[in-house]
Write a protein that holds these residues in place. Structure first.
Motif, PDB file in Angstrom:
ATOM      1  N   LYS A   1       0.839  -1.208   0.000  1.00  0.00           N
ATOM      2  CA  LYS A   1       0.000   0.000   0.000  1.00  0.00           C
ATOM      3  C   LYS A   1       0.868   1.250   0.000  1.00  0.00           C
ATOM      4  CE  LYS A   1      -4.164  -1.760   2.254  1.00  0.00           C
ATOM      5  NZ  LYS A   1      -4.882  -1.837   3.521  1.00  0.00           N
ATOM      6  N   ALA A   2       1.934   1.216   0.802  1.00  0.00           N
ATOM      7  CA  ALA A   2       2.819   2.386   0.877  1.00  0.00           C
ATOM      8  C   ALA A   2       3.547   2.604  -0.444  1.00  0.00           C
ATOM      9  CB  ALA A   2       3.808   2.209   2.018  1.00  0.00           C
ATOM     10  N   VAL A   3       3.913   1.494  -1.106  1.00  0.00           N
ATOM     11  CA  VAL A   3       4.588   1.630  -2.403  1.00  0.00           C
ATOM     12  C   VAL A   3       3.616   2.199  -3.446  1.00  0.00           C
ATOM     13  CG1 VAL A   3       5.662   0.350  -4.314  1.00  0.00           C
ATOM     14  CG2 VAL A   3       6.354  -0.122  -1.970  1.00  0.00           C
ATOM     15  N   THR A   4       2.358   1.804  -3.357  1.00  0.00           N
ATOM     16  CA  THR A   4       1.357   2.344  -4.280  1.00  0.00           C
ATOM     17  C   THR A   4       1.226   3.864  -4.107  1.00  0.00           C
ATOM     18  OG1 THR A   4       0.169   0.256  -4.177  1.00  0.00           O
ATOM     19  CG2 THR A   4      -1.042   2.131  -5.056  1.00  0.00           C
ATOM     20  N   GLU A   5       1.229   4.290  -2.850  1.00  0.00           N
ATOM     21  CA  GLU A   5       1.181   5.744  -2.594  1.00  0.00           C
ATOM     22  C   GLU A   5       2.409   6.434  -3.172  1.00  0.00           C
ATOM     23  OE1 GLU A   5       0.592   6.738   1.535  1.00  0.00           O
ATOM     24  OE2 GLU A   5      -1.075   5.331   1.690  1.00  0.00           O
ATOM     25  N   LEU A   6       3.556   5.765  -3.022  1.00  0.00           N
ATOM     26  CA  LEU A   6       4.803   6.317  -3.582  1.00  0.00           C
ATOM     27  C   LEU A   6       4.696   6.412  -5.107  1.00  0.00           C
ATOM     28  CD1 LEU A   6       7.809   7.158  -3.377  1.00  0.00           C
ATOM     29  CD2 LEU A   6       8.399   4.730  -3.307  1.00  0.00           C
TER      30      LEU A   6
END
Lengths: 300, 162
Positions: free
Chosen positions: A288-293
């Motif tokens: 999820k955090a990588v998607t935000e990135l």
């Protein structure tokens, strides 16, 4: 859409740079952007492993050994829609020390690759190869863990990069006085009056104010984007801000803390399975955090 | 690894004795006398603790310092006093402790500093007094703030950019 090059560096080894490169590439590709991931960790290529590719017919070696004419011919499909890969190969001894001419040729071919975006997974350390590939990118992500040792390397890497930029800049002015000043500034203990980049530019101003103004403009465009990986606590999250403040204070560099990626067991499990976590566990905290990135990378 | 702290004392000899004691205790002390410079010193040295030897400072200097210190964020302060605690210093929103030492015992000050720092490292050991003066800040916020200060101090030291 104009092609965008994103360089991913991790001055300290083992901070998760290739894991982020692979999963970021998948995430961006899933948004309909045609991505080519390039493994430029020339001494220790492993991006293909993280992407779950065990065997490959073509690699960067083929291009460097002139077995193929264009870099495009070294590209392989990953099985992920919109995502292609150039494997690092790593069969050529001493490949990590790429000669200047080959670096220029490679740079030209990277710009000609098909698609919308190129993601460069660079090697650890702060060798000229790494720094120079960072400079050709539109956007540079500097991956670090929150440990002091890793953050130190981030600071030192950015400092080395600035000196490289200034060396090129002042060399082009053919001024020995600039070169001598830069050499003195490298030894901050012996020359405490040159301990910050602002000190250095202040001295350089006395030699040629015009050159210094253009150097300042150049440094203004150099914006490293810090990515904290394996964050476990709020203190870990704040570590990016600490190094960001130091870079502003001593190196006169505006950086951003672009993302804080959590430590996540799902990442280790995925690597053990030789599959990208973004594919096997898209709902985990790291994915999820990588998607935000990825969204931020597309917006910038 | 030595913990950086800043000592303010208007008496150079007392200040030096305190610094020697802190050095022996494994700290890295920096000695200053001008209290009004506290904000810039804190910014430059990023200490884990401020030690203010209030003996021989004028009350109005201490009162002014009480105002200044509110802008220093979450810095922890150990005030050293002789027989009496000086009146009129507003330290309501400051995380602090007093160390009364008469006759002057520098090792007692070092020990009190250790206690205060330990409270930061082990928030569960916070005394009621500290909780009272710092009730608006949560424990996690406090240890986070401390961790950030420590990280900055470590980075500066290891990178030799003090």
């Amino acid at each position: 859409m104009q092609k965008k090059i994103i360089a991913i560096v991790g001055p300290k080894g083992g901070v998760g740079k290739s894991t982020i490169s692979a999963n970021l590439a998948i995430s961006i590709a899933s948004m309909g952007v045609r991505v080519t991931a390039v493994d430029l960790d020339l001494g220790g290529a492993n991006l293909h492993v993280i992407l779950g590719i065990r065997d490959f017919a073509n690699s960067l070696d083929d291009f460097l050994l002139k077995k193929v004419r264009t870099l495009e011919e070294s590209v392989i499909e990953t099985g992920v829609k919109n995502l292609r890969l150039i494997c690092g190969g790593g069969k050529i001894p001493d490949i990590a020390n790429l000669p200047f001419q080959q670096k220029v040729k490679l740079t030209n071919h990277l710009a000609k690759l098909q698609g919308d975006m190129v993601i460069l997974d660079l090697a650890a350390g702060s060798s000229f190869n790494v720094v120079d590939f960072l400079f050709i990118a539109n956007m540079g992500l500097v991956v670090t863990t929150p440990e002091v040792t890793s953050l130190m390397k981030v600071y030192s890497f950015i400092k080395s990069s600035i000196f490289r930029l200034l060396t090129f800049h002042f060399k082009s002015k053919h001024s020995e006085a600039f070169t001598e000043l830069l050499e003195r500034a490298k030894d901050a203990d012996a020359n405490p009056t040159l301990k910050t980049i602002e000190n250095l530019l202040g001295e350089a101003q006395k030699i040629d104010a015009g050159s210094v103004e253009s150097a300042r403009q150049m440094l203004k465009r150099f914006i490293p984007h810090i990515v904290i990986n394996m964050a476990r606590s709020q203190a870990d999250v704040n570590s990016g801000r600490v190094v960001q403040n130091l870079m502003k204070q001593y190196l006169s560099i505006d950086s951003t803390v672009l993302a804080n990626l959590p430590e996540d067991e799902a990442v280790k499990k995925a690597i053990f399975q030789l599959k990208p976590v973004m594919l096997v566990n898209p709902g985990c905290a790291f994915s999820k955090a990588v998607t935000e990135l990825a969204v931020k990378c597309l917006r910038m | 690894m030595a913990i950086p702290l800043v000592v303010f004392s208007s008496d150079r000899i007392r200040g030096s004795v305190l610094c020697k004691a802190f050095e022996k205790g494994g700290y890295e002390p920096f000695l200053y006398s001008n209290l009004l410079k506290a904000p810039s010193v804190v910014k430059e040295k990023s200490p884990a603790l401020l030690v203010i030897d209030t003996v021989d400072y004028f009350v109005n200097e201490l009162m002014h310092f009480g105002e200044l210190v509110k802008s220093l964020g979450g810095i922890k302060i150990l005030f050293v006093a002789g027989a009496v605690i000086p009146d009129g210093i507003d330290l309501e929103s400051v995380h602090h402790q007093w160390c009364i030492t008469q006759p002057f015992d520098p090792m007692l000050v070092v020990s009190k500093a250790g206690e205060l720092l330990n409270q930061q490292l082990n928030p569960q050991k916070k005394t009621e007094e500290a909780e009272k003066t710092y009730e608006s800040t949560t424990l996690s916020e406090e240890s986070t703030l401390f961790a950030e200060d420590r990280l900055q101090a470590d980075l500066k030291r290891f990178l030799n950019i003090k």
